[in-house]
Design a protein around this motif. Sequence first.
Motif, short mmCIF file in Angstrom:
data_model
loop_
_atom_site.label_atom_id
_atom_site.label_comp_id
_atom_site.label_asym_id
_atom_site.label_seq_id
_atom_site.Cartn_x
_atom_site.Cartn_y
_atom_site.Cartn_z
N PHE A 71 -8.58 11.97 -9.32
CA PHE A 71 -9.31 11.48 -8.14
C PHE A 71 -8.73 12.13 -6.89
CE2 PHE A 71 -6.24 8.31 -9.80
CZ PHE A 71 -5.22 8.54 -8.89
N PRO A 72 -9.52 12.23 -5.83
CA PRO A 72 -8.95 12.72 -4.57
C PRO A 72 -8.11 11.63 -3.94
CG PRO A 72 -11.24 12.09 -4.25
CD PRO A 72 -10.95 11.89 -5.71
N GLN A 112 -3.23 7.71 1.61
CA GLN A 112 -2.27 8.32 0.67
C GLN A 112 -1.82 9.69 1.16
OE1 GLN A 112 -4.79 7.89 -2.82
NE2 GLN A 112 -3.30 6.53 -3.82
N GLY A 158 -2.86 -2.32 -5.74
CA GLY A 158 -4.00 -1.49 -6.07
C GLY A 158 -4.30 -0.39 -5.07
N SER A 159 -3.45 -0.25 -4.06
CA SER A 159 -3.74 0.77 -3.05
C SER A 159 -3.31 2.16 -3.52
CB SER A 159 -3.04 0.42 -1.73
OG SER A 159 -1.64 0.40 -1.91
N GLY A 160 -2.62 2.23 -4.64
CA GLY A 160 -2.27 3.53 -5.21
C GLY A 160 -0.90 4.05 -4.79
N LYS A 161 0.10 3.21 -4.93
CA LYS A 161 1.46 3.66 -4.59
C LYS A 161 2.06 4.49 -5.71
CE LYS A 161 2.91 -0.55 -3.85
NZ LYS A 161 1.63 -1.29 -3.97
N THR A 162 1.69 4.18 -6.95
CA THR A 162 2.30 4.88 -8.08
C THR A 162 2.08 6.38 -7.99
OG1 THR A 162 1.73 2.94 -9.36
CG2 THR A 162 2.53 4.85 -10.57
N PRO A 213 -8.61 2.76 -2.58
CA PRO A 213 -9.43 3.82 -3.17
C PRO A 213 -10.89 3.38 -3.18
CG PRO A 213 -7.51 3.41 -4.55
CD PRO A 213 -7.52 2.37 -3.47
N ARG A 240 -13.60 0.38 -5.27
CA ARG A 240 -12.91 -0.79 -5.81
C ARG A 240 -13.74 -2.04 -5.56
NH1 ARG A 240 -7.50 -0.56 -6.47
NH2 ARG A 240 -7.94 1.44 -7.43
P1 ADP Z 1 -0.25 -0.13 -6.59
O1 ADP Z 1 -0.23 0.34 -5.18
O2 ADP Z 1 -0.58 -1.58 -6.70
O3 ADP Z 1 1.00 0.24 -7.35
P2 ADP Z 1 -1.45 1.64 -8.42
O4 ADP Z 1 -0.65 2.80 -8.05
O5 ADP Z 1 -1.11 0.94 -9.68
O6 ADP Z 1 -1.47 0.60 -7.25
O7 ADP Z 1 -2.97 2.09 -8.43
C1 ADP Z 1 -4.00 1.23 -8.84
C2 ADP Z 1 -5.08 2.01 -9.53
O8 ADP Z 1 -5.75 2.85 -8.60
C3 ADP Z 1 -4.56 2.94 -10.61
O9 ADP Z 1 -5.41 2.79 -11.72
C4 ADP Z 1 -4.70 4.32 -9.99
O10 ADP Z 1 -4.93 5.29 -10.96
C5 ADP Z 1 -5.86 4.18 -9.07
N1 ADP Z 1 -5.85 5.07 -7.91
C6 ADP Z 1 -4.79 5.40 -7.16
N2 ADP Z 1 -5.15 6.24 -6.16
C7 ADP Z 1 -6.48 6.43 -6.25
C8 ADP Z 1 -7.44 7.17 -5.50
N3 ADP Z 1 -7.09 7.89 -4.44
N4 ADP Z 1 -8.73 7.13 -5.90
C9 ADP Z 1 -9.09 6.39 -6.98
N5 ADP Z 1 -8.23 5.66 -7.74
C10 ADP Z 1 -6.94 5.67 -7.39
#
Ligand code: ADP
Length: 682
Positions: A255-256, A261, A287-291, A436, A439
Amino acid sequence: MNQYLNQSVQVLKGIGEETADILSEMKIETIQDLLEYFPYRYEDYRLRDLAEVQHDEKVTVEGKVHSEPSLVYYGRKKSKLTIRLLVGRYLIKVVFFNQPYLKNKIVMNETVTVTGKWDAHRQTITANGMQVGTNSKQHDFEPVYSLKGKLTTKGMRKFISLAFQQFGGFIEETLPESLLQKYRLLNRRECIKVMHFPQNQADLKQARRRLVYEEFLLFQLKMQGLRKFEREHSPGISQNYDLTRLNEFINSLPFPLTNAQKRVVNEVMTDMLSPYRMNRLLQGDVGSGKTVVAAIALYASLTAGFQGALMVPTEILAEQHAESLKQLLEPFHIKCELLTSSIKGKRRKEILQELADGDVDILIGTHALIQDEVSFQRLGLVITDEQHRFGVEQRRVLREKGESPDVLFMTATPIPRTLAITVFGEMDVSIIDEMPAGRKTIETYWAKPEMLERVLGFVEKELAKGHQAYIICPLIEESDKLDVQNAIDVHTALSHYFQNRYHVGLMHGRLSSEEKDAVMKAFSMNNVQVLVSTTVVEVGVNVPNATMMVIYDAERFGLSQLHQLRGRVGRGSDQSYCILLANPKSETGQERMRIMTETNDGFVLSEKDLELRGPGDFFGKKQSGIPEFKVADMVHDYRALETARNDAAVLIQSGYFWTSPEYSFLRKQLEDSGILEGEKLD
Ligand code: ADP
Ligand code: MG
């Protein structure tokens, strides 16, 4: 502090050892402490028009005695004295309980001033004292101090008054003239005088304004001074990462990146490249995509020739993170390993050896990572997830495992923007404030407990679709003190309710970590469909198939915590639901439930939470780094905080601040606090 103000309170007449001991319990040792022990509120003796006074309000009125007093005794030593008083155009009754001696002071047609509670229905004031004559000599406001032991308000006022008379002249100005003028602030001596002996509300406001600014400015100078010191005295490694390879990696993601991010990645990369050690907090809602940001940073570090570590609070989280990082990074031939306390024996030895040899690129684990036996070959970057679960000490140990690795703390606990900058003042803060795309928001409902049956019907419908559910309870087991749902009883009841149809699991903090892991595994593999749990599931657990959460006694949780809990659902592509079972009695409790149903934005919720609960409750007791202010309030005096923060930033950067005599007092405060020697604030 000067020698006069630094003397013990015992130099004052009337303060002997006994009183000094009580004062000492209140952290008052010196004259200065006493002078800076400010009232927590004021008794308001301003005369008011009774037409504007609410029922049950406390009020002071002045009037003419309109009847002979009537005194009735009842019981032993109990009495009630009643008079009629003409206050403006009102004829009211005033009663004094158990003050028979006032009778002789009451003379027809004389003016008296009384203070007490106004009963609007009976047109009566229940007074606790009376002054003959007009109110003119009395102060409009009298200070009320928070006191201990045998101390009385009267006594305290006397001590402070004495202290001010004898030593007030030695109170020194602490702020430079330029700032006093810029903000038109009262000088310090005047300000202390007004706080204890106010003449009117306007003065009080001015005095408070100055003290608030001073407290904030000092606090901000400390925080930012510490940050500057840390930067300059902690040379880190300049991680010269390979931009081309990094871009390849980012472009390979499924994903972009969101704009947020991207911004955060840039901030982190700038820190890593710089010769200073990164000390950054990354905040982003669940769920904001920190990982993926973590993965990018770890990959960058790798291309610069370093190893990385990711530390999380629980084994389950470690496993989940290891899984996602492997998925992202292994196609790029990067070796990720998991190290937890359940990895033992030969396997453990192997991993440790490979790590020391530099064959493992990224190590993911729990606090097992910071044990002595773990050593890296060239650790460049340490990331911790949910850092508030780690103590300061643990973080330090991990940091010291490398030469001076860059450190990134990630947290999903949303702290209001500006407060974060305030509280984590010695850290840099990055925020992912965008979700992202695509959602689905979690639909949240508030139901009264008597609707439980319907709620369970709703749960059952979700289960029938093959989904799973969390049921959250505030307590583990029954308590005779609290009438709230407990996990053990609810588990028993629901096991019965869903028997032969679904498996119901039980999770709480008193299970051993093996038991917890077993339950969580069963749930994540869908061997258990309904998980009854206390708040232990709060941290980062990811079971995308769970689409339903029911929270019992939801009014018992703060907004931020409810939001964290709710974040366990809504992690897959299906619509998720959260049901708050609550019957809050208070206005704010109801407000909290409403807000939860209205927004999914963790930052909005955290701002609200702070507003409703105040900073003390918000952070819980004694969380590191949260200062206790004498006068200032981080929520209500928020604008002053901002101003002070900006001023401090300018001062810390300016050479003038470090040399000019104008700033000698503030400089001394910084030196005394030890931060310029690199001691931590906590
Ligand atoms: P958290 O911030 O809670 O740790 P995660 O990193 O677990 O969140 O990300 C939550 C979900 O969102 C994961 O399944 C991840 O693959 C997805 N994700 C992260 N960044 C994006 C993005 N830019 N676009 C779409 N999905 C994303
Ligand atoms: Mg996460």
